[in-house]
Design a protein around this motif. Structure first.
Motif, PDB file in Angstrom:
ATOM      1  N   LEU A   1      12.610  46.817 -40.439  1.00 14.15           N
ATOM      2  CA  LEU A   1      13.003  46.464 -41.808  1.00 14.15           C
ATOM      3  C   LEU A   1      12.735  47.599 -42.795  1.00 14.15           C
ATOM      4  N   VAL A   2      11.650  48.317 -42.604  1.00 10.57           N
ATOM      5  CA  VAL A   2      11.357  49.458 -43.476  1.00 10.57           C
ATOM      6  C   VAL A   2      12.399  50.554 -43.259  1.00 10.57           C
ATOM      7  N   VAL A   3      12.680  50.858 -41.997  1.00 12.45           N
ATOM      8  CA  VAL A   3      13.678  51.892 -41.686  1.00 12.45           C
ATOM      9  C   VAL A   3      15.046  51.495 -42.235  1.00 12.45           C
ATOM     10  N   ALA A   4      15.402  50.219 -42.110  1.00 14.05           N
ATOM     11  CA  ALA A   4      16.703  49.722 -42.567  1.00 14.05           C
ATOM     12  C   ALA A   4      16.746  49.524 -44.083  1.00 14.05           C
ATOM     13  N   GLY A   5      15.587  49.564 -44.735  1.00 12.09           N
ATOM     14  CA  GLY A   5      15.543  49.359 -46.178  1.00 12.09           C
ATOM     15  C   GLY A   5      15.813  47.919 -46.585  1.00 12.09           C
ATOM     16  N   ARG A   6      15.425  46.976 -45.734  1.00 10.71           N
ATOM     17  CA  ARG A   6      15.649  45.553 -45.996  1.00 10.71           C
ATOM     18  C   ARG A   6      14.303  44.866 -46.223  1.00 10.71           C
ATOM     19  N   ALA A   7      14.340  43.730 -46.913  1.00  8.61           N
ATOM     20  CA  ALA A   7      13.138  42.916 -47.169  1.00  8.61           C
ATOM     21  C   ALA A   7      12.010  43.780 -47.725  1.00  8.61           C
ATOM     22  N   THR A   8      12.347  44.636 -48.684  1.00  9.51           N
ATOM     23  CA  THR A   8      11.400  45.633 -49.177  1.00  9.51           C
ATOM     24  C   THR A   8      10.213  45.047 -49.945  1.00  9.51           C
ATOM     25  N   LEU A   9      10.327  43.832 -50.412  1.00  6.46           N
ATOM     26  CA  LEU A   9       9.179  43.228 -51.089  1.00  6.46           C
ATOM     27  C   LEU A   9       8.063  42.944 -50.087  1.00  6.46           C
ATOM     28  N   VAL A  10       8.443  42.626 -48.841  1.00  4.15           N
ATOM     29  CA  VAL A  10       7.477  42.245 -47.815  1.00  4.15           C
ATOM     30  C   VAL A  10       7.170  43.391 -46.862  1.00  4.15           C
ATOM     31  N   CYS A  11       8.184  44.126 -46.465  1.00  4.45           N
ATOM     32  CA  CYS A  11       8.020  45.225 -45.510  1.00  4.45           C
ATOM     33  C   CYS A  11       8.320  46.534 -46.218  1.00  4.45           C
ATOM     34  N   ASN A  12       7.265  47.266 -46.538  1.00  2.00           N
ATOM     35  CA  ASN A  12       7.394  48.488 -47.314  1.00  2.00           C
ATOM     36  C   ASN A  12       6.323  49.486 -46.886  1.00  2.00           C
ATOM     37  N   GLN A  13       6.187  50.571 -47.633  1.00  2.00           N
ATOM     38  CA  GLN A  13       5.197  51.590 -47.278  1.00  2.00           C
ATOM     39  C   GLN A  13       3.782  51.026 -47.271  1.00  2.00           C
ATOM     40  N   SER A  14       3.498  50.106 -48.160  1.00  2.00           N
ATOM     41  CA  SER A  14       2.175  49.493 -48.202  1.00  2.00           C
ATOM     42  C   SER A  14       1.911  48.706 -46.913  1.00  2.00           C
ATOM     43  N   THR A  15       2.918  47.997 -46.440  1.00  2.00           N
ATOM     44  CA  THR A  15       2.790  47.261 -45.169  1.00  2.00           C
ATOM     45  C   THR A  15       2.427  48.225 -44.058  1.00  2.00           C
ATOM     46  N   MET A  16       3.156  49.329 -43.970  1.00  2.00           N
ATOM     47  CA  MET A  16       2.930  50.304 -42.894  1.00  2.00           C
ATOM     48  C   MET A  16       1.549  50.948 -43.015  1.00  2.00           C
ATOM     49  N   LEU A  17       1.126  51.238 -44.243  1.00  2.00           N
ATOM     50  CA  LEU A  17      -0.202  51.818 -44.431  1.00  2.00           C
ATOM     51  C   LEU A  17      -1.285  50.868 -43.938  1.00  2.00           C
ATOM     52  N   PHE A  18      -1.178  49.593 -44.298  1.00  6.95           N
ATOM     53  CA  PHE A  18      -2.197  48.628 -43.889  1.00  6.95           C
ATOM     54  C   PHE A  18      -2.155  48.357 -42.388  1.00  6.95           C
ATOM     55  N   ILE A  19      -0.984  48.320 -41.801  1.00  9.57           N
ATOM     56  CA  ILE A  19      -0.898  48.157 -40.346  1.00  9.57           C
ATOM     57  C   ILE A  19      -1.572  49.348 -39.663  1.00  9.57           C
ATOM     58  N   THR A  20      -1.313  50.538 -40.148  1.00 16.05           N
ATOM     59  CA  THR A  20      -1.889  51.736 -39.537  1.00 16.05           C
ATOM     60  C   THR A  20      -3.411  51.740 -39.643  1.00 16.05           C
ATOM     61  N   VAL A  21      -3.925  51.523 -40.835  1.00 20.51           N
ATOM     62  CA  VAL A  21      -5.371  51.604 -41.038  1.00 20.51           C
ATOM     63  C   VAL A  21      -6.096  50.425 -40.385  1.00 20.51           C
ATOM     64  N   LEU A  22      -5.589  49.216 -40.581  1.00 17.30           N
ATOM     65  CA  LEU A  22      -6.302  48.044 -40.084  1.00 17.30           C
ATOM     66  C   LEU A  22      -6.216  47.870 -38.571  1.00 17.30           C
ATOM     67  N   ASN A  23      -5.407  48.686 -37.914  1.00 15.44           N
ATOM     68  CA  ASN A  23      -5.355  48.619 -36.459  1.00 15.44           C
ATOM     69  C   ASN A  23      -6.115  49.748 -35.790  1.00 15.44           C
ATOM     70  N   ALA A  24      -6.871  50.485 -36.578  1.00 16.48           N
ATOM     71  CA  ALA A  24      -7.768  51.472 -35.990  1.00 16.48           C
ATOM     72  C   ALA A  24      -8.819  50.709 -35.179  1.00 16.48           C
ATOM     73  N   PRO A  25      -9.098  51.167 -33.971  1.00 13.45           N
ATOM     74  CA  PRO A  25     -10.039  50.419 -33.116  1.00 13.45           C
ATOM     75  C   PRO A  25     -11.381  50.116 -33.770  1.00 13.45           C
ATOM     76  N   VAL A  26     -11.916  51.030 -34.548  1.00 14.68           N
ATOM     77  CA  VAL A  26     -13.212  50.792 -35.175  1.00 14.68           C
ATOM     78  C   VAL A  26     -13.132  49.630 -36.170  1.00 14.68           C
ATOM     79  N   ILE A  27     -11.993  49.456 -36.814  1.00 11.67           N
ATOM     80  CA  ILE A  27     -11.827  48.351 -37.752  1.00 11.67           C
ATOM     81  C   ILE A  27     -11.498  47.069 -36.998  1.00 11.67           C
ATOM     82  N   GLN A  28     -10.654  47.171 -35.991  1.00 12.55           N
ATOM     83  CA  GLN A  28     -10.272  45.993 -35.216  1.00 12.55           C
ATOM     84  C   GLN A  28     -11.464  45.350 -34.524  1.00 12.55           C
ATOM     85  N   LYS A  29     -12.471  46.141 -34.198  1.00 10.00           N
ATOM     86  CA  LYS A  29     -13.620  45.617 -33.455  1.00 10.00           C
ATOM     87  C   LYS A  29     -14.309  44.442 -34.129  1.00 10.00           C
TER      88      LYS A  29
END
Length: 175
Positions: free
Chosen positions: A108-136
């Motif tokens: 959705l981010v690549v396609a530029g759709r549903a930008t209120l929900v899927c945007n750069q902020s979504t990707m940033l939080f997915i990236t950071v919050l899935n770091a193993p040290v945080i996921q633990k």
């Protein structure tokens, strides 16, 4: 010929006195957020600062962009919570569902759709919050509270400042 500091992507240079005043203001705002978080016993304050970074760096603190940054952050945190819960409980179906949601969000981010929900902020939080040290061992309820608290605190501060400090004129911004 332009100098590197005058290039289109470079931030404007402030006189040193103004830069010192702005820096002092930033320190006060950050200290206020840390104090508020401590008072409310919200521990993962990095999540609120991460939202501030996404909102300020990607959207220059535009009040119109705050809802999208907040909803994107909460969406990314929610997907990360699902992945953490699935992994911690051995629920393979939940892990697969979370991963499919993340792939869908990337699409959705690549396609530029549903930008209120899927945007750069979504990707940033997915990236950071899935770091193993945080996921633990992260308590994602606290992450959600920290994100929301950050949106409220920094949003109110930015709104108040926008009412006190005049916006730069277009002539001054162009020079």
């Amino acid at each position: 010929m332009s100098t590197p500091s005058a290039s289109a992507g470079a931030p404007p240079q402030l006189p040193l006195g103004q830069a010192a005043i702005v820096t002092l203001g930033v320190i006060v705002v950050i200290a206020g957020f840390v104090a508020l978080g401590a008072w409310l016993h919200v521990t993962p304050l990095y999540a609120g600062f991460l939202l501030l970074w996404a909102w300020s760096a990607l959207h220059q603190l535009s009040m119109r962009a705050l809802p999208g940054a907040l909803i994107g952050a909460l969406t990314g945190a929610g997907m990360s919570f699902l992945l953490q819960t699935g992994a911690a409980t051995g629920n393979t179906a939940l892990v697969i569902a979370a991963l499919l949601l993340m792939v869908g969000a990337v699409f959705l981010v690549v396609a530029g759709r549903a930008t209120l929900v899927c945007n750069q902020s979504t990707m940033l939080f997915i990236t950071v919050l899935n770091a193993p040290v945080i996921q633990k061992g992260e308590d994602f309820r606290q992450v959600i509270v920290a994100i929301t608290l950050g949106a409220l605190w920094f949003g109110v501060v930015a709104w108040v400042i926008s009412r006190i400090v005049p916006a730069p004129s277009t002539a001054a911004a162009a020079s």
